[in-house]
Motif scaffolding. Structure first.
Motif, short mmCIF file in Angstrom:
data_model
loop_
_atom_site.label_atom_id
_atom_site.label_comp_id
_atom_site.label_asym_id
_atom_site.label_seq_id
_atom_site.Cartn_x
_atom_site.Cartn_y
_atom_site.Cartn_z
N ILE A 325 49.59 126.59 77.33
CA ILE A 325 49.38 127.96 77.84
C ILE A 325 50.42 128.92 77.28
O ILE A 325 50.08 130.03 76.84
N GLU A 326 51.67 128.50 77.24
CA GLU A 326 52.71 129.39 76.72
C GLU A 326 52.51 129.66 75.23
O GLU A 326 52.92 130.71 74.73
N ALA A 327 51.87 128.73 74.52
CA ALA A 327 51.60 128.94 73.10
C ALA A 327 50.52 130.00 72.88
O ALA A 327 50.38 130.54 71.77
N MET A 328 49.77 130.33 73.93
CA MET A 328 48.72 131.35 73.80
C MET A 328 49.29 132.76 73.75
O MET A 328 48.59 133.70 73.38
N GLY A 329 50.55 132.90 74.14
CA GLY A 329 51.17 134.23 74.14
C GLY A 329 51.89 134.50 75.44
O GLY A 329 52.04 133.62 76.29
#
Length: 465
Positions: A325-329
């Motif tokens: 999820i954090e890699a999504m932005g």
């Protein structure tokens, strides 16, 4: 509250009715049929004075399922009026700026205002209420959408991490607030998975605090875990079955070693809990604590191949999801774009499908049903309805009419001006406004205006200024 204290309870959980949780005064047109029906109606300082009258705030633990900023400001003020030093106050408030709008009670505030209120209340309590847990992450609401355990905790960690970064950016030291971070988790019916979830959460939290946020105080590595048993697991059919569900979930929590818990009452599918269901919930905890002896053993399931393997797997699943999820932005942008809302909506739809097709068995609901005329056990208790507190609406109208209107306009104008200043702590602003006689709906309406949002998001109430 006095009833529970008299029965041996030591901790209290104050839960607001739907209007209170939505930052709405009782005289709002949308509040009419909800005032006092799912919790207590609180909108001005006099309400909190009445609520806490004769309650030993210097010894009882008061957890607040209320708007956190309002709860902190009012509790601090009432304690001061009662001559109780703020460093004696113990309890907690929930911080949920990411998800409250989408899977809790919508307050219709922009994310950046919700986040600021969370950060300011944590800073305020760290300085003024050193024993108070002002940073409790609530994953209960997340799980009650039907979300699985790994996603529940992953979303919880997303929010915890974001708020921690904001606090650090504001200049706070990690060890000044981290020892009082709590996580309020859900407990569903999958006994061993729930135990593994809590064990995995402790591991992940400790590693994150030590390695990523470089906390030095060992207390900062250990999250306080508290829990509600699942309201979603309860059924309106055969309500006596809910006592069994609550007991099993409570046993799982005790064996997982939570610091505090409360049982969703057996009549929750129908109403605000009755005195009878409160008693059953309290006695369930007391019997498990005093008669079973399971609480005398630390981590009794530790070492079991199955539990250790399940904990390892749960730990990996939770953290993989956090990373994904954090890699999504920026999670704040995901929130503003409605990504989390879609996740919750899909989860609720999927849960409903599982109940409908029977793939998730629910005794009395989709399996082992009995005719309605035979389903009588405890029905007299659960079907005793609570009427909306209609007289409360006129009471608040009279309260507003009796005030010095010029003074109220001046105070509320000051709220809006100070809310525009990022250097102001909004809890001080709320405290001053409450003491001047304003209400919750008025205070937060003026804050919405400061953030370029309408005073009343529903367009039914006019700004008093």
């Amino acid at each position: 509250m006095k009833y529970l204290l008299a029965q041996g309870q030591t901790g209290l959980d104050v839960i607001g009715d739907s209007p209170t949780m939505a930052y709405m005064d009782p005289d709002h047109p949308l509040a009419v049929n909800a005032v006092g029906t799912q919790g207590v109606s609180l909108c001005c300082l006099d309400d909190y004075r009445e609520l806490y009258k004769d309650i030993p705030l210097d010894s009882a633990v008061v957890s607040c399922s209320l708007p956190a900023s309002m709860a902190a400001a009012s509790l601090y003020t009432i304690a001061g009026e009662s001559g109780i030093p703020p460093d004696r106050l113990r309890g907690s408030v929930i911080q949920a700026p990411f998800y409250i709008e989408d899977c809790g009670y919508a307050c219709h505030m922009p994310f950046r205002l919700r986040l600021r209120l969370a950060v300011d209340s944590i800073k305020f309590c760290t300085e003024r209420l050193p024993k108070f847990h002002s940073f409790v992450e609530d994953t209960y609401f997340i799980a009650e959408t039907g979300m699985d355990a790994a996603n529940e905790m992953a979303l919880g960690f997303i929010e915890i991490r974001y708020i921690i970064r904001e606090l650090l950016k504001s200049g706070m030291d990690i060890d000044s607030f981290a020892p009082r971070i709590g996580i309020l988790v859900n407990c569903s019916m999958d006994f061993f998975e729930e135990v593994a979830k809590i064990r995995a959460t402790r591991r992940l939290f400790a590693r994150m605090m030590r390695e990523e946020f470089e906390a030095k105080d060992p207390r900062s590595w250990s999250a306080v875990i508290t829990c509600h048993t699942s309201g979603l697991s309860l059924t309106a059919q055969q309500p006596a079955n809910n006592i069994v569900r609550g007991t099993l979930q409570t046993l799982a929590l005790v064996m997982a070693g939570v610091q505090a818990l409360e049982i969703s009452a057996f009549d929750e599918a129908y109403r605000t809990p009755s005195p009878e269901s409160h008693m059953v919930g309290l006695r369930t905890q007391q019997i498990i604590h005093l008669e079973s002896n399971v609480a005398k053993v630390l981590d009794p399931l530790g070492g079991s191949y199955y539990i250790e393997s399940l904990t390892d797997d749960m730990e990996k699943r939770i953290w993989d999801r956090v990373v994904e999820i954090e890699a999504m932005g920026d999670p704040a942008e995901l929130s503003d774009k409605g990504w989390f809302k879609r996740l919750f909506d899909d989860s609720m739809a999927e849960y409903s499908r599982r109940i409908a097709d029977g793939s998730e068995p629910k005794v009395g609901l989709n399996i082992f049903q009995i005719p309605e005329e035979e389903d009588t056990l405890l029905k007299e208790v659960v079907e005793s309805k609570i009427e909306p507190y209609w007289s409360r609406i006129d009471e608040i109208k009279r309260f507003k009419d009796k005030r010095d209107q010029t003074r109220i306009k001046e105070v509320l104008g000051n709220v809006s001006e100070k809310a525009k200043d990022p250097n102001e702590n909004l809890i001080h602003v709320i405290t001053d406004a409450l003491q001047a006689g304003t209400t919750m709906g008025e205070i937060y309406g003026m804050m919405r205006i400061a953030y370029d949002h309408p005073y009343d998001p529903h367009g039914m109430m006019e700004s008093p200024v």
